[in-house]
Design a protein around this motif. Structure first.
Motif, mmCIF file in Angstrom:
data_model
loop_
_atom_site.group_PDB
_atom_site.id
_atom_site.type_symbol
_atom_site.label_atom_id
_atom_site.label_comp_id
_atom_site.label_asym_id
_atom_site.label_seq_id
_atom_site.Cartn_x
_atom_site.Cartn_y
_atom_site.Cartn_z
ATOM 1 N N GLU A 112 0.852 -1.201 0.000
ATOM 2 C CA GLU A 112 0.000 0.000 0.000
ATOM 3 C C GLU A 112 0.887 1.250 0.000
ATOM 4 O O GLU A 112 0.742 2.145 0.838
ATOM 5 C CB GLU A 112 -0.945 0.002 1.200
ATOM 6 C CG GLU A 112 -2.021 -1.051 1.136
ATOM 7 C CD GLU A 112 -2.961 -0.874 -0.051
ATOM 8 O OE1 GLU A 112 -3.420 0.262 -0.276
ATOM 9 O OE2 GLU A 112 -3.211 -1.858 -0.759
ATOM 10 N N GLN A 113 1.769 1.313 -0.964
ATOM 11 C CA GLN A 113 2.757 2.384 -1.049
ATOM 12 C C GLN A 113 2.281 3.506 -1.973
ATOM 13 O O GLN A 113 1.914 3.255 -3.119
ATOM 14 C CB GLN A 113 4.080 1.822 -1.570
ATOM 15 C CG GLN A 113 5.178 2.843 -1.736
ATOM 16 C CD GLN A 113 5.642 3.402 -0.403
ATOM 17 O OE1 GLN A 113 5.923 2.651 0.525
ATOM 18 N NE2 GLN A 113 5.716 4.717 -0.310
ATOM 19 N N ARG A 114 2.306 4.730 -1.476
ATOM 20 C CA ARG A 114 1.986 5.875 -2.339
ATOM 21 C C ARG A 114 3.201 6.210 -3.188
ATOM 22 O O ARG A 114 4.303 6.376 -2.662
ATOM 23 C CB ARG A 114 1.556 7.095 -1.518
ATOM 24 C CG ARG A 114 1.149 8.278 -2.406
ATOM 25 C CD ARG A 114 0.611 9.443 -1.598
ATOM 26 N NE ARG A 114 -0.658 9.143 -0.973
ATOM 27 C CZ ARG A 114 -1.835 9.159 -1.599
ATOM 28 N NH1 ARG A 114 -1.882 9.452 -2.895
ATOM 29 N NH2 ARG A 114 -2.941 8.899 -0.954
ATOM 30 N N VAL A 115 2.998 6.302 -4.480
ATOM 31 C CA VAL A 115 4.077 6.665 -5.403
ATOM 32 C C VAL A 115 3.672 7.933 -6.150
ATOM 33 O O VAL A 115 2.484 8.212 -6.321
ATOM 34 C CB VAL A 115 4.369 5.521 -6.404
ATOM 35 C CG1 VAL A 115 4.985 4.334 -5.689
ATOM 36 C CG2 VAL A 115 3.104 5.088 -7.140
ATOM 37 N N TYR A 116 4.673 8.677 -6.599
ATOM 38 C CA TYR A 116 4.409 9.982 -7.211
ATOM 39 C C TYR A 116 4.880 10.032 -8.667
ATOM 40 O O TYR A 116 5.942 9.531 -9.013
ATOM 41 C CB TYR A 116 5.107 11.075 -6.400
ATOM 42 C CG TYR A 116 4.563 11.199 -4.994
ATOM 43 C CD1 TYR A 116 3.506 12.052 -4.709
ATOM 44 C CD2 TYR A 116 5.113 10.437 -3.961
ATOM 45 C CE1 TYR A 116 3.004 12.158 -3.422
ATOM 46 C CE2 TYR A 116 4.609 10.530 -2.666
ATOM 47 C CZ TYR A 116 3.554 11.389 -2.404
ATOM 48 O OH TYR A 116 3.043 11.477 -1.133
ATOM 49 N N ASN A 163 -1.266 -1.542 -19.237
ATOM 50 C CA ASN A 163 -2.320 -1.004 -18.369
ATOM 51 C C ASN A 163 -1.879 0.349 -17.814
ATOM 52 O O ASN A 163 -0.865 0.417 -17.087
ATOM 53 C CB ASN A 163 -2.588 -1.993 -17.226
ATOM 54 C CG ASN A 163 -3.745 -1.566 -16.348
ATOM 55 O OD1 ASN A 163 -3.605 -0.678 -15.522
ATOM 56 N ND2 ASN A 163 -4.881 -2.215 -16.522
ATOM 57 N N PRO A 164 -2.580 1.432 -18.132
ATOM 58 C CA PRO A 164 -2.141 2.773 -17.727
ATOM 59 C C PRO A 164 -2.001 2.946 -16.221
ATOM 60 O O PRO A 164 -1.064 3.597 -15.754
ATOM 61 C CB PRO A 164 -3.246 3.687 -18.286
ATOM 62 C CG PRO A 164 -3.872 2.902 -19.388
ATOM 63 C CD PRO A 164 -3.824 1.482 -18.936
ATOM 64 N N GLN A 165 -2.924 2.372 -15.456
ATOM 65 C CA GLN A 165 -2.860 2.499 -14.002
ATOM 66 C C GLN A 165 -1.571 1.896 -13.450
ATOM 67 O O GLN A 165 -0.828 2.536 -12.709
ATOM 68 C CB GLN A 165 -4.072 1.821 -13.362
ATOM 69 C CG GLN A 165 -4.059 1.867 -11.832
ATOM 70 C CD GLN A 165 -5.228 1.121 -11.214
ATOM 71 O OE1 GLN A 165 -6.014 0.477 -11.909
ATOM 72 N NE2 GLN A 165 -5.358 1.199 -9.895
ATOM 73 N N LEU A 166 -1.297 0.671 -13.845
ATOM 74 C CA LEU A 166 -0.108 -0.003 -13.330
ATOM 75 C C LEU A 166 1.179 0.598 -13.884
ATOM 76 O O LEU A 166 2.214 0.610 -13.207
ATOM 77 C CB LEU A 166 -0.172 -1.504 -13.637
ATOM 78 C CG LEU A 166 -0.828 -2.362 -12.542
ATOM 79 C CD1 LEU A 166 -2.297 -1.987 -12.375
ATOM 80 C CD2 LEU A 166 -0.695 -3.838 -12.837
ATOM 81 N N MET A 167 1.127 1.098 -15.123
ATOM 82 C CA MET A 167 2.320 1.729 -15.688
ATOM 83 C C MET A 167 2.653 3.020 -14.941
ATOM 84 O O MET A 167 3.833 3.346 -14.742
ATOM 85 C CB MET A 167 2.123 1.999 -17.183
ATOM 86 C CG MET A 167 2.125 0.730 -18.029
ATOM 87 S SD MET A 167 2.136 1.047 -19.814
ATOM 88 C CE MET A 167 3.851 1.510 -20.085
ATOM 89 N N LEU A 168 1.641 3.751 -14.502
ATOM 90 C CA LEU A 168 1.893 4.950 -13.702
ATOM 91 C C LEU A 168 2.467 4.577 -12.340
ATOM 92 O O LEU A 168 3.357 5.250 -11.821
ATOM 93 C CB LEU A 168 0.609 5.763 -13.539
ATOM 94 C CG LEU A 168 0.230 6.657 -14.717
ATOM 95 C CD1 LEU A 168 -1.124 7.306 -14.489
ATOM 96 C CD2 LEU A 168 1.292 7.737 -14.951
ATOM 97 N N TYR A 169 1.928 3.502 -11.731
ATOM 98 C CA TYR A 169 2.488 3.031 -10.467
ATOM 99 C C TYR A 169 3.957 2.647 -10.650
ATOM 100 O O TYR A 169 4.816 2.995 -9.825
ATOM 101 C CB TYR A 169 1.716 1.809 -9.960
ATOM 102 C CG TYR A 169 0.325 2.104 -9.442
ATOM 103 C CD1 TYR A 169 -0.039 3.374 -9.002
ATOM 104 C CD2 TYR A 169 -0.627 1.090 -9.372
ATOM 105 C CE1 TYR A 169 -1.322 3.627 -8.519
ATOM 106 C CE2 TYR A 169 -1.906 1.328 -8.887
ATOM 107 C CZ TYR A 169 -2.251 2.597 -8.473
ATOM 108 O OH TYR A 169 -3.515 2.838 -7.991
ATOM 109 N N ALA A 170 4.239 1.913 -11.725
ATOM 110 C CA ALA A 170 5.609 1.478 -11.991
ATOM 111 C C ALA A 170 6.522 2.674 -12.257
ATOM 112 O O ALA A 170 7.678 2.701 -11.812
ATOM 113 C CB ALA A 170 5.638 0.520 -13.178
#
Length: 400
Positions: A112-116, A163-170
């Motif tokens: 549950e890590q917030r990434v920027y 997947n845009p969501q996961l690519m942004l997280y990555a």
């Protein structure tokens, strides 16, 4: 972190698939409240359970068995709790365990890590939430950043490929940890256990950064509410403006009623194409009806339509007492069971006849009002509304 306390940013990672394709939708949605459905609330509960289990696996010393059991007990008190959540979250945990245990060295885990990714979504650097997202699980090992997403939905399988969501997280994880780890590739995984779906995809760090530049271009339009509307069944699915969006309405009207082809018969190829083009038409009409029903129930007028009470249902007030009477009347318990389940009220009535049913166990039946449904104004049923009348308001006031 409490999942229910999450605030959604203007250009959030979870909605990236929408605002990247349809840039004006981000500002358009701001006019509508960000409400949570029961299905979404159920998903939130399952996510909290999954988080507790993964945290216990990686951080046993800080979050041991006692804390895990306490967390589960607290979640079980929620009215949306379902025992099946245990098995589905175990499937998610098992995937993570298998990855971690297959490595030569233990991975570094972020739960549950917030990434920027503010520089790519042009977010305000001072805003804690905007331009960020919370990843369910991030594993760092070797030259890899591995983003694992748990989805509890059972609508349609979600693909991890691009997947845009996961690519942004990555992308956010890469920016945060590239100085500590020699990251040269990203692995994305979506675990969707209720559909028995597991999707994995990999890309290089260079491809991730190229995606970031694409995001920056699209974000420049989205933050200003500019660009072209791109209505589509996937783009519009979770958009808060989907019922009233004019672009979606016009596109579906075009798909439903206009064509430049008028052959005597259409081919199977054309059938497939028309079905594909019209896939969102029925869903759009459902969304439109849902919106109109809410307006009617609020006491507002929707030209040519009104809300009425739908078909009701019946329930036993005391099923055991009713069945005791039926057994004494000669109906065996085996006759009233199917797959070890009692027959429904309607099935029992069909078995012994309406008249005998009413005379013997009718007193144990209560009819519940039907769910409101939208019909044409010409329907003869009486209109219903949730709007409080002046007389009702006066009565309530006198009781206080």
């Amino acid at each position: 972190m409490e999942h229910c306390e999450r605030k959604h940013a203007l250009l959030s990672a979870s909605s990236a698939g929408r605002w990247l394709a349809c840039t004006p939708s981000a500002r358009l949605e701001e006019q509508f409240p960000d409400t949570e459905s029961e299905a979404a609330a159920e998903g939130t509960l399952a996510h909290e359970l999954a988080e507790a289990k993964v945290r216990n696996f990686f951080f046993t010393k800080e979050f041991g068995k006692r804390k895990l059991n306490g967390a589960i007990k607290k979640l079980q008190a929620n009215e949306l709790w379902r025992d099946e959540m245990q098995g589905y979250t175990d499937d998610y945990l098992d995937y993570i365990k298998n990855i971690a245990l297959s490595l030569k060295a233990a991975p570094s885990a972020r739960i549950e890590q917030r990434v920027y990714f503010k520089e790519y979504t042009l977010a305000d650097p001072e805003d804690e939430i905007d331009g960020s997202g919370i990843a369910d699980c991030i594993l760092l090992y070797g030259d890899t950043v591995h983003v694992i997403d748990f989805k509890y939905g059972k609508g349609v399988p979600v693909s991890a490929e691009k997947n845009p969501q996961l690519m942004l997280y990555a992308l956010g994880a890469y920016m945060a940890y590239r100085m500590l780890y020699p990251i040269s590739r990203a692995k994305l995984t979506i675990v969707q256990p209720r559909l028995d779906s597991l999707s994995e995809w990999e890309c290089t760090a260079e491809e991730l950064l190229e995606f970031g530049e694409y995001v920056k271009e699209r974000a420049a339009f989205a933050v200003k509410g500019e660009g072209d509307f791109r209505p589509d069944k996937d783009t519009c699915r979770f958009c808060r403006a989907k019922a009233q969006c004019r672009a979606r309405a016009e596109e579906n009207i075009r798909l439903a009623f206009f064509t430049d082809k008028y052959p005597p018969l259409i081919s199977n190829e054309e059938v497939g194409e028309y079905l594909k083009k019209g896939e969102d038409v029925a869903k759009w009409l459902e969304d439109l009806k849902e919106y109109a029903l809410k307006e009617c129930l609020a006491g507002k007028e929707v030209s040519g339509w009104k809300a009425v009470e739908g078909r009701g249902s019946r329930e036993w007030t005391d099923m055991d007492a009713a069945f005791d009477i039926l057994v004494k009347a000669g109906i065996t318990p085996e006759d009233m069971l199917w797959e070890k389940k009692p027959l429904t009220l309607a099935q029992v009535e069909k078995m012994i006849g309406k008249k005998d049913f009413q005379e013997s166990v009718g007193e144990f039946v209560i009819k519940k009002p039907g769910k409101p449904t939208l019909v044409k104004e010409s329907d003869k049923r009486q209109a219903v509304t949730n709007k409080v009348t002046a007389a009702e308001a006066f009565a309530i006031g006198n009781q206080q």
